[in-house]
Design an enzyme around this catalytic site. Structure first.
Site, short mmCIF file in Angstrom:
data_model
loop_
_atom_site.label_atom_id
_atom_site.label_comp_id
_atom_site.label_asym_id
_atom_site.label_seq_id
_atom_site.Cartn_x
_atom_site.Cartn_y
_atom_site.Cartn_z
N HIS A 71 -4.57 6.60 -1.97
CA HIS A 71 -3.80 5.44 -1.56
C HIS A 71 -4.27 4.33 -2.45
CE1 HIS A 71 -6.26 4.60 1.96
NE2 HIS A 71 -5.99 3.48 1.71
N GLU A 129 0.73 -0.98 -0.11
CA GLU A 129 0.03 -0.19 0.05
C GLU A 129 0.69 1.38 0.06
OE1 GLU A 129 -3.11 0.29 2.72
OE2 GLU A 129 -3.87 -1.62 2.41
#
Length: 167
Positions: free
Chosen positions: A101, A38
């Site tokens: 994100h 991530e």
């Protein structure tokens, strides 16, 4: 997705977001580099005069002090204050609009941490952003990359925006 800007809107037309092609290309480049971790950054831009549409001109890469793993991400702050001061001084003032994100999976949804962070941002004076945006981008599995877009109005429930297809 088309190489021009991308647009999302709430069903009631109260909020809309335009992500410029430059910002989208930067997000994609950073997602490709991340592979199975991530990552994320901030969204910088401005609102239209009617305050309905957020124009995202820039999506930053993860600051150098960010940390990440397969199912977690901590966005650092290194260099962001200086960058935001510079963007504020431009002819067309730009400022913090929210966060983006990347989740390295096909089906994406905001985690409870994501939601709590965005609610906190909407309420914190330091951010000066009462309606922060959250863009979550999914892994490219050889088909259209999933993107989900949310807005977090201060003292209201989060709202997901829907992609507006080009006509």
């Amino acid at each position: 997705m088309k190489k021009s800007s991308l647009k999302w809107s709430t069903n009631d037309g109260r909020y809309s977001i335009i992500l410029t092609s430059k910002a989208w290309k930067n997000i994609l480049c950073n997602c490709e580099k991340a592979v199975n971790k991530e990552i994320g950054g901030i969204l910088i831009g401005y609102y239209t005069d009617d305050l309905i549409t957020a124009i995202v001109k820039e999506a930053t890469p993860p600051p150098k002090d960010s940390r990440s793993g397969y199912i977690w991400f901590y966005r650092g702050t290194a260099g962001l204050k200086r960058l935001l001061i510079l963007r504020w001084k431009e002819i067309k003032r730009c400022y913090y609009l929210g966060e983006w994100h990347y989740h390295p999976e096909k089906n994406i949804k905001p985690s409870s941490d994501d939601i709590n962070q965005m609610v906190r941002i909407s309420r914190e004076e330091n951010y000066n952003c009462q309606e922060p945006i959250l863009l979550i981008i999914g892994y490219d599995h050889g088909e259209a990359r999933q993107i989900r877009t949310f807005i977090f109005p201060k003292r209201e429930e989060m709202t997901e925006l829907v992609h507006v297809k080009d006509s």
